[in-house]
Design a protein around this motif. Structure first.
Motif, PDB file in Angstrom:
ATOM      1  N   ARG A 293       0.819  -1.211   0.000  1.00  0.00           N
ATOM      2  CA  ARG A 293       0.000   0.000   0.000  1.00  0.00           C
ATOM      3  C   ARG A 293       0.853   1.261   0.000  1.00  0.00           C
ATOM      4  NH1 ARG A 293      -2.038   0.367   4.636  1.00  0.00           N
ATOM      5  NH2 ARG A 293      -1.710  -1.648   5.664  1.00  0.00           N
ATOM      6  N   GLN A 296       2.440   2.166  -3.336  1.00  0.00           N
ATOM      7  CA  GLN A 296       1.488   2.738  -4.288  1.00  0.00           C
ATOM      8  C   GLN A 296       1.095   4.155  -3.871  1.00  0.00           C
ATOM      9  OE1 GLN A 296       0.476   1.606  -7.216  1.00  0.00           O
ATOM     10  NE2 GLN A 296      -0.779   3.436  -7.526  1.00  0.00           N
ATOM     11  N   GLN A 297       0.934   4.380  -2.584  1.00  0.00           N
ATOM     12  CA  GLN A 297       0.588   5.710  -2.097  1.00  0.00           C
ATOM     13  C   GLN A 297       1.712   6.709  -2.377  1.00  0.00           C
ATOM     14  OE1 GLN A 297      -0.371   3.947   1.749  1.00  0.00           O
ATOM     15  NE2 GLN A 297      -2.348   4.970   1.744  1.00  0.00           N
ATOM     16  N   ASN A 300       1.601   7.587  -6.089  1.00  0.00           N
ATOM     17  CA  ASN A 300       0.505   8.530  -6.354  1.00  0.00           C
ATOM     18  C   ASN A 300       0.838   9.926  -5.846  1.00  0.00           C
ATOM     19  OD1 ASN A 300      -1.085   6.676  -7.636  1.00  0.00           O
ATOM     20  ND2 ASN A 300      -2.520   6.373  -5.946  1.00  0.00           N
ATOM     21  N   SER A 377      -8.274   8.096  -0.847  1.00  0.00           N
ATOM     22  CA  SER A 377      -7.590   9.392  -0.820  1.00  0.00           C
ATOM     23  C   SER A 377      -8.445  10.410  -0.067  1.00  0.00           C
ATOM     24  CB  SER A 377      -7.310   9.880  -2.239  1.00  0.00           C
ATOM     25  OG  SER A 377      -6.340   9.050  -2.852  1.00  0.00           O
ATOM     26  N   CYS A 409      -2.775  10.584   0.064  1.00  0.00           N
ATOM     27  CA  CYS A 409      -2.995   9.887  -1.204  1.00  0.00           C
ATOM     28  C   CYS A 409      -3.239   8.405  -0.967  1.00  0.00           C
ATOM     29  CB  CYS A 409      -1.796  10.086  -2.128  1.00  0.00           C
ATOM     30  SG  CYS A 409      -1.474  11.826  -2.487  1.00  0.00           S
ATOM     31  N   ILE A 411      -4.703   4.585  -2.896  1.00  0.00           N
ATOM     32  CA  ILE A 411      -4.155   3.688  -3.916  1.00  0.00           C
ATOM     33  C   ILE A 411      -4.970   3.707  -5.210  1.00  0.00           C
ATOM     34  CG2 ILE A 411      -3.189   2.184  -2.129  1.00  0.00           C
ATOM     35  CD1 ILE A 411      -5.420   0.140  -2.930  1.00  0.00           C
ATOM     36  N   GLU A 412      -5.885   4.697  -5.351  1.00  0.00           N
ATOM     37  CA  GLU A 412      -6.678   4.767  -6.581  1.00  0.00           C
ATOM     38  C   GLU A 412      -5.777   5.109  -7.779  1.00  0.00           C
ATOM     39  OE1 GLU A 412      -9.275   6.722  -3.256  1.00  0.00           O
ATOM     40  OE2 GLU A 412      -7.175   6.773  -3.912  1.00  0.00           O
ATOM     41  N   ASN A 413      -6.363   5.128  -8.932  1.00  0.00           N
ATOM     42  CA  ASN A 413      -5.641   5.513 -10.142  1.00  0.00           C
ATOM     43  C   ASN A 413      -5.216   6.972 -10.038  1.00  0.00           C
ATOM     44  OD1 ASN A 413      -5.771   6.814 -13.012  1.00  0.00           O
ATOM     45  ND2 ASN A 413      -5.378   4.636 -13.360  1.00  0.00           N
ATOM     46  N   ALA A 414      -3.922   7.233 -10.249  1.00  0.00           N
ATOM     47  CA  ALA A 414      -3.401   8.596 -10.088  1.00  0.00           C
ATOM     48  C   ALA A 414      -4.058   9.567 -11.058  1.00  0.00           C
ATOM     49  CB  ALA A 414      -1.885   8.599 -10.278  1.00  0.00           C
ATOM     50  N   GLU A 415      -4.366   9.107 -12.267  1.00  0.00           N
ATOM     51  CA  GLU A 415      -4.993   9.996 -13.253  1.00  0.00           C
ATOM     52  C   GLU A 415      -6.375  10.444 -12.799  1.00  0.00           C
ATOM     53  OE1 GLU A 415      -4.950   8.075 -17.037  1.00  0.00           O
ATOM     54  OE2 GLU A 415      -2.756   8.068 -17.196  1.00  0.00           O
ATOM     55  N   ASP A 416      -7.108   9.556 -12.131  1.00  0.00           N
ATOM     56  CA  ASP A 416      -8.430   9.931 -11.610  1.00  0.00           C
ATOM     57  C   ASP A 416      -8.309  10.977 -10.502  1.00  0.00           C
ATOM     58  OD1 ASP A 416      -9.565   8.094 -13.339  1.00  0.00           O
ATOM     59  OD2 ASP A 416      -9.642   6.500 -11.831  1.00  0.00           O
TER      60      ASP A 416
END
Length: 429
Positions: A293, A296-297, A300, A377, A409, A411-416
Motif C-alpha cells: 500500500r 502505491q501511495q 501517487n 484518498s 494519497c 491507492i486509486e488511479n493517479a490519473e483519476d
C-alpha cells in the motif's frame, strides 16, 4: 480372510515403499526438510510483513492468530500463576501480544505495546518518561492532539514544555535545561512535512542523557525505522498506515531497550488503555499489505505533487519527493527505498477563500474528512479539523493557514485523482 488390521498394515507398508521409491528416484533420500519449518536466512521485507509475530494455532493449525475475546485466564495452581503468560486482558492478551510482537519486529525494537488509540500511546510516552517538575523539548509542529495534551493536560500536572523548531539541531540544544528529561520529535511532521534529522537529534539526546521519542506515523517502517537511527521510543498511530482501511483506531509504542519497554507496558497496564483483541486481529491482517500500500501511495503522491507544482493556480506545494522540497537532502538521506510517503500539502492563489472553495468542491475519488494513510484518498483542512485545538497563533507560526490543504494519497488511479484536483483548481477564480 485377513482382518482390518492386516489390511491397514499392508497399505501402510505399500505406501512407505512407494514413498521411499519416489524419494530414491528423485534424489531426496534422507531429506531433512519438513513442511512447516522456515527457510534459512534473513527474510525479505514483504515476507516479514505477512508472517512476523504470527504462528499457526498449535491446537487447530489455523493460519491466523485467533481473537482471544476473554477477560480472564484459568491458572493451573497458585504456584504456577502466570506460567502461561496471561491472567487478565487489561494487562496482556494473546491476540494483542501477537500484534505487539509483529510491530516490534517491523520497527526493529526490543518490544512494542499496543494501545486503544494513537493518543493513548503518546500519553503513555510522556507520563512514562516525565514527572512533575520535568522539562521536555518538543517540536512546534506535531499532530494537534499531541500539542494539546502537552500544552493543557501535562502542564497542569507540573511538567514544562518548550515548543520549538526542530529543523535545526543546534536550536534544540539551546533549550536543554538541567531538568530536561525528553526530546520529542515528529518526522515527517503533521501536517507541514518538516523533517527532523533523527540520527543527529538522537546523538544530542544521548550526550545529555535524555530520552528521544519520535512520532513516525507519517513515515511507517517502510520509509524509516527510527530505532536504527538511535531513537529510544517510537510512536505509531496504527489508525493510519498500519490499518490503512479506515476500520480501526489504535496506537503503538516501540521501545529500544528492555527497561523502556517495561516502563511503557506499566503505563499501558495502569492507564488501562490496551488495544482490544478485535482491533488487534484486524490490524494483524491489514499490516500484511503495508509495504504494498505505502509504495502505491508514494507513487501517487509523487505524481500528484508534480501535477500541482505545474498548475498556475497553485501557489506552493510541499512533498519530500520534489526537488523543490526545502529539506530534500535530508529526505533522501533519511528515507529508505527512495520513498517519501503518501502525504503532501499545498496552497492555492487567492488565499484562504480559494483554499476553502477548492476543498468544498473537490469531487470523488477524494473524500473531505479527517484521518490519513488509508486506501481511500483524503483531503483535509487542518485548521478546522486535525489542528483546530492548536492556538491560532501557533498554527500560523508553523505555516498552517486557514487555506492550508492536506492530502493523504490512497491507492486509486493517479490519473483519476489528478482529474478531480484539476477540475476544482480550474474552477477557481
Amino acid at each position: 480372510a485377513p482382518d482390518a488390521r492386516m489390511l491397514l498394515a499392508a497399505a501402510r507398508s505399500a505406501s512407505s515403499a512407494s514413498a521411499s521409491g519416489y524419494g530414491a528416484r528423485h534424489g531426496i533420500r534422507g531429506m531433512a526438510l519438513k513442511s512447516g519449518q522456515w527457510i534459512k536466512g534473513e527474510l525479505g521485507l514483504e515476507t516479514t510483513m505477512v508472517h512476523a509475530g504470527v504462528d499457526p494455532d498449535p491446537v487447530t493449525g489455523a493460519i491466523l492468530t485467533p481473537i482471544y475475546q476473554s477477560t480472564t485466564y484459568i491458572q493451573d495452581s497458585v504456584d504456577s500463576y502466570l506460567d502461561k503468560g496471561y491472567s487478565y486482558s487489561r494487562t496482556n492478551n494473546p491476540t494483542v501480544s501477537a500484534l505487539e510482537k509483529k510491530i516490534a519486529i517491523l520497527e526493529k525494537g526490543h518490544g512494542a505495546a499496543c494501545f486503544s488509540t494513537g493518543m493513548a500511546a503518546t500519553i503513555a510516552v510522556v507520563s512514562g518518561v516525565m514527572k512533575a517538575g520535568d522539562h521536555c523539548v518538543i517540536t512546534n509542529c506535531s499532530y494537534g492532539g499531541t500539542n494539546r495534551a502537552c500544552r493543557t493536560m501535562f502542564t497542569d500536572l507540573g511538567m514544562e514544555f518548550d515548543f520549538i523548531d526542530f529543523t535545526d539541531v543546534s536550536n534544540i540544544e539551546k533549550y536543554i535545561k538541567p531538568n530536561t528529561k525528553m526530546v520529542f520529535s515528529e518526522s515527517p511532521a503533521n501536517p507541514t512535512l518538516t523533517l527532523t534529522d533523527l540520527a543527529a537529534v538522537s546523538a544530542l539526546a544521548k550526550r545529555h542523557n535524555l530520552v528521544h521519542a519520535c512520532d513516525s506515523t507519517f513515515a511507517t517502517p517502510i520509509l524509516q525505522r527510527p530505532i536504527e537511527l538511535g531513537v529510544d521510543l517510537v510512536i505509531q498511530s496504527t489508525t493510519k498506515y498500519y490499518d490503512g482501511h479506515n476500520v480501526t483506531v489504535g496506537g503503538a509504542v516501540i521501545s529500544a531497550t528492555p527497561e523502556l519497554h517495561a516502563r511503557i507496558k506499566h503505563m499501558q497496564n495502569v492507564h488501562g488503555n490496551i488495544m482490544s483483541p478485535q482491533v488487534a486481529f484486524y490490524t494483524l491482517q491489514t499490516a500484511k499489505t503495508l509495504s504494498l500500500r505505502v509504495r502505491q501511495q508514494c507513487a501517487n503522491a509523487q505524481a500528484i505533487a508534480e501535477f500541482l507544482e505545474g498548475h498556475p493556480k497553485v501557489e506552493r506545494v510541499h512533498y519530500p519527493g520534489l526537488a523543490s522540497f526545502p529539506q530534500k537532502e535530508l529526505a533522501d538521506r533519511q528515507h529508505m527505498n527512495g520513498l517519501h510517503g503518501g502525504m503532501l500539502w499545498f496552497e492555492v492563489t487567492g488565499g484562504t477563500a480559494s483554499g476553502r472553495a477548492l476543498m468544498d468542491s473537490i469531487q470523488r475519488p477524494w473524500s473531505l474528512c479527517e484521518n490519513l494513510g488509508a486506501l481511500e484518498s483524503i483531503c483535509t483542512c487542518p485548521a478546522v479539523m486535525t489542528h483546530a485545538n492548536m492556538l491560532p497563533e501557533d498554527r500560523l507560526k508553523v505555516g498552517i493557514t486557514d487555506g492550508f490543504i492536506r492530502l493523504s494519497c490512497g491507492i486509486e488511479n493517479a490519473e483519476d485523482l489528478i482529474a478531480s484536483l484539476k477540475a476544482s483548481l480550474d474552477a477557481l477564480p
